[in-house]
Enzyme design. Structure first.
Site, PDB file in Angstrom:
ATOM      1  N   GLY A  73      65.654  14.553  -2.904  1.00 31.94           N
ATOM      2  CA  GLY A  73      64.339  14.815  -2.333  1.00 31.94           C
ATOM      3  C   GLY A  73      63.405  13.746  -2.873  1.00 31.94           C
ATOM      4  O   GLY A  73      63.839  12.843  -3.608  1.00 31.94           O
ATOM      5  N   SER A  74      62.131  13.865  -2.560  1.00 33.70           N
ATOM      6  CA  SER A  74      61.202  12.804  -2.973  1.00 33.70           C
ATOM      7  C   SER A  74      61.141  12.638  -4.492  1.00 33.70           C
ATOM      8  O   SER A  74      61.079  11.525  -5.007  1.00 33.70           O
ATOM      9  CB  SER A  74      59.813  13.110  -2.410  1.00 33.70           C
ATOM     10  OG  SER A  74      59.455  14.450  -2.697  1.00 33.70           O
ATOM     11  N   GLU A  80      63.381  12.762  -6.615  1.00 35.48           N
ATOM     12  CA  GLU A  80      64.570  12.123  -7.199  1.00 35.48           C
ATOM     13  C   GLU A  80      64.651  10.631  -6.866  1.00 35.48           C
ATOM     14  O   GLU A  80      65.422   9.890  -7.481  1.00 35.48           O
ATOM     15  CB  GLU A  80      65.853  12.802  -6.698  1.00 35.48           C
ATOM     16  CG  GLU A  80      66.055  14.213  -7.231  1.00 35.48           C
ATOM     17  CD  GLU A  80      65.083  15.193  -6.620  1.00 35.48           C
ATOM     18  OE1 GLU A  80      64.795  15.084  -5.417  1.00 35.48           O
ATOM     19  OE2 GLU A  80      64.573  16.066  -7.365  1.00 35.48           O
ATOM     20  N   GLU A 133      73.229  21.944  -1.561  1.00 36.65           N
ATOM     21  CA  GLU A 133      73.412  21.788  -3.011  1.00 36.65           C
ATOM     22  C   GLU A 133      74.584  22.606  -3.556  1.00 36.65           C
ATOM     23  O   GLU A 133      75.188  22.233  -4.564  1.00 36.65           O
ATOM     24  CB  GLU A 133      72.125  22.140  -3.750  1.00 36.65           C
ATOM     25  CG  GLU A 133      70.982  21.153  -3.516  1.00 36.65           C
ATOM     26  CD  GLU A 133      70.215  21.370  -2.211  1.00 36.65           C
ATOM     27  OE1 GLU A 133      70.635  22.230  -1.399  1.00 36.65           O
ATOM     28  OE2 GLU A 133      69.199  20.681  -2.009  1.00 36.65           O
ATOM     29  N   HIS A 176      67.562  18.429  -6.007  1.00 41.82           N
ATOM     30  CA  HIS A 176      66.137  18.362  -5.734  1.00 41.82           C
ATOM     31  C   HIS A 176      65.397  19.549  -6.365  1.00 41.82           C
ATOM     32  O   HIS A 176      65.565  20.693  -5.925  1.00 41.82           O
ATOM     33  CB  HIS A 176      65.917  18.377  -4.217  1.00 41.82           C
ATOM     34  CG  HIS A 176      64.479  18.222  -3.823  1.00 41.82           C
ATOM     35  ND1 HIS A 176      63.632  17.354  -4.457  1.00 41.82           N
ATOM     36  CD2 HIS A 176      63.751  18.831  -2.853  1.00 41.82           C
ATOM     37  CE1 HIS A 176      62.435  17.429  -3.902  1.00 41.82           C
ATOM     38  NE2 HIS A 176      62.475  18.320  -2.936  1.00 41.82           N
ATOM     39  N   HIS A 224      88.760  42.287 -13.490  1.00 41.47           N
ATOM     40  CA  HIS A 224      87.965  42.347 -12.277  1.00 41.47           C
ATOM     41  C   HIS A 224      87.804  43.811 -11.879  1.00 41.47           C
ATOM     42  O   HIS A 224      86.834  44.454 -12.248  1.00 41.47           O
ATOM     43  CB  HIS A 224      88.635  41.514 -11.163  1.00 41.47           C
ATOM     44  CG  HIS A 224      87.852  41.454  -9.894  1.00 41.47           C
ATOM     45  ND1 HIS A 224      88.323  40.856  -8.754  1.00 41.47           N
ATOM     46  CD2 HIS A 224      86.624  41.921  -9.567  1.00 41.47           C
ATOM     47  CE1 HIS A 224      87.423  40.945  -7.790  1.00 41.47           C
ATOM     48  NE2 HIS A 224      86.395  41.590  -8.260  1.00 41.47           N
ATOM     49  N   GLY A 267      84.853  33.537  -9.074  1.00 40.61           N
ATOM     50  CA  GLY A 267      85.040  34.344  -7.867  1.00 40.61           C
ATOM     51  C   GLY A 267      83.955  34.110  -6.833  1.00 40.61           C
ATOM     52  O   GLY A 267      83.915  34.778  -5.809  1.00 40.61           O
TER      53      GLY A 267
END
Ligand code: TPP
Length: 523
Positions: free
Chosen positions: A25-26, A28, A47, A70, A280, A398
């Site tokens: 984004g700007s 970065e 992402e 970002h 689990h 998971g």
């Protein structure tokens, strides 16, 4: 005088962090400006996919990897995927751009408010330098913490810092090395060798860390030397032992009572490179079978401290394996590999066992499989014959959305190995945009999508929890060949076994997707 950006680029280059998985984004852009040619920027379109690819890449290379996200919105999108990276112990160094310093407090657009808290508790360390002069040291800390903890770290950097010029102290800081040594001491090794050597019926339980730290072959050597039966610790994200080896007993079920049931009769349970245990489904019972003693060896202090039973030794499992090999006499016996049983068949569509048997028979023996198909677990282990290290990767927490992107990351990290992603039609959607990266970077991966039209594992769980007829478990009408083609990946749909086998026998240079219609089975 060098700028913060130049110093950072030089440092990352020196440490070999030259592949950046990101979605910018700007905030970065100033960090990414003037990147030396030695860097490779791998763009992911979401992402979660960026982190999934980086996780696969870090696991395949065994090295830290740089991720660039970002600010708050991008980091937030990545957090689900980050849960997998935490449990696979992947050293991701995540950097995110922050608004310029004067704009943070007033919460201008794209200010990452309380940035250091955002990734907690997932990040093992997170920071935002208090001034531009502290950026190089903070970046080094983010890298070292990721390596030492084997856990993702998060660094937020205000974007007006990158152009600031610094004096020579920064270069001194960035020239540091940090190493880690976790050799167990002599007394501990003597005691452990004594326990294993005098046990009447010991058993080995291996975790994903064995494969992740390059100990697959050494674990085989230890088991064969002592002729120990081997189980894989519950909920594995890697395969630490060949699954058709004569000493292999299976993957321990992920419930308290079934684990102690499977381990009954063993007076010593030696657990190497695993938490004790990652259950689990909640199936209460005794943690350990009557009369057995558990010893866990892990280099993860957290895993040692939180275990509910057994004794723990915080040490490098590799050093312990070598010590046991050196100290204990051989009890080796000839053990053949066990052939796979015939594959189950199905009426309406292919049985997953037929798909896996086809993969086993047609793909090279050293293929790395990235698996995210949740109702097909037992079919998988019945039909596969995996004899190499780094053969198996599964989402470690998971969290779905790992499989497709991680297959791309593994293939980029280990170009010497063939890679196949074996992905359920439900799971595929969480990381689907990785297809674009695979196509645009010409990454050679075979994606096999098992299309059963449902969230199979949830149906099974609904039965287990006594909650039948729940909504939201069917996903009809998805055509992955058309989706894949939209992202630039050539795709085929198959419904017959002969067709599947003949498509799998062909090879391509880049990615391809094969959609196979399968019958719902139970995990
Ligand atoms: N969301 C995320 C991010 N992770 C999850 N684990 C779930 C939801 C819950 N979940 C677990 S298994 C599953 C879902 C939705 C179904 C996956 O379906 P599919 O990939 O088709 O595999 P199948 O179970 O049918 O073999």
């Amino acid at each position: 005088m060098p700028t913060v950006r130049q110093l950072a680029h030089e440092f990352l280059e020196r440490r070999g962090l030259t592949t950046i998985f990101g979605n910018p984004g700007s905030n970065e852009l100033p960090f990414l400006a003037d990147l030396p040619d030695s860097f490779r920027y791998v763009l992911g379109l979401h992402e979660g996919v960026v982190v999934g690819m980086a996780d696969g890449y870090a696991q395949a290379t065994g090295r830290p990897v740089l991720v660039n996200l970002h600010a708050a919105a991008g980091s937030g999108n990545a957090m689900g995927a980050l849960t997998n990276a935490v449990y696979s112990r992947s050293p991701l160094v995540i950097t995110a751009g922050q608004q310029v310093r004067p704009a943070i407090g007033l919460e201008a657009m794209l200010a990452n408010v309380e940035a250091t808290q955002l990734m907690r508790p997932l990040a093992g360390w997170s920071g935002e330098p208090s001034c531009a002069a502290d950026v190089p040291r903070s970046l080094a800390q983010a890298v070292f913490e990721a390596e030492l903890q084997r856990r993702p770290t998060y660094l937020s950097v205000p974007y007006d810092d990158w152009a600031v010029e610094l004096d020579t102290n920064a270069a001194v800081t960035l020239a540091r090395t940090v190493r880690r040594g976790l050799s167990p001491d002599e007394a501990h090794l003597r005691e452990l060798a004594e326990q294993v050597g005098t046990a009447r019926n010991p058993v080995l339980v291996l975790g994903g860390d064995i494969d992740a730290t390059g100990l697959f072959d050494r674990a085989v050597a230890l088991a064969e030397h002592l002729d120990l039966p081997v189980w894989v610790a519950p909920s594995p994200h890697r395969l630490p032992f060949p699954n058709r080896h004569g000493l292999f007993r299976g993957v321990l079920p992920a419930g308290i009572a079934p684990v102690s049931g499977r381990l009954a009769g063993h007076d010593l349970i030696l657990v190497l490179g695993a938490p004790v245990f990652r259950y689990h489904q909640h199936v209460p019972g005794p943690y350990l079978p009557e009369g057995s003693r558990l010893v866990q060896v892990t280099d993860d202090p957290g895993a040692a401290a939180r275990a509910p039973m057994g004794e723990a030794l915080v040490a490098d499992p590799g050093a312990v394996i070598e010590a046991l090999l050196a100290r204990l006499p051989s009890r080796r016996q000839a053990r053949d590999f066990v052939p796979n049983p015939p594959a189950e068949t199905a009426e309406a569509a292919l049985h997953p066992e037929q798909v896996f048997a086809a993969l086993r028979d047609t793909q090279p023996a050293d293929t790395s499989y990235v698996v995210e198909s949740t109702s097909t677990n037992s079919a998988w282990w019945r039909q596969m014959d995996l004899r190499h290290d780094s053969s198996y990767f599964f989402p470690a927490s998971g969290g779905l959305g790992f499989g497709l992107p991680a297959a791309v990351g593994v293939a980029m990290g280990r170009p010497d190995r063939p890679v196949a992603g074996v992905i359920g039609d439900g799971s595929a959607n969480y990381g689907i945009t990785a297809l674009w990266t695979a196509a645009n970077y010409a990454v050679p991966v075979t994606f096999v999508i098992l299309r059963n039209g449902t969230y199979g594992a949830l149906r099974w769980f609904a039965g287990l929890l006594g909650t039948p007829d729940v909504p939201g478990t069917d996903i009809p009408g998805l055509d992955f060949t058309r989706i894949a083609e939209g992202y630039g990946v050539p795709a085929t749909a198959v419904t017959e076994l002969d067709e599947l086998r003949s498509v799998l026998k062909t090879t391509t240079d880049g990615p391809r997707l094969i959609q196979v219609d399968t019958q719902l089975t139970t995990p």
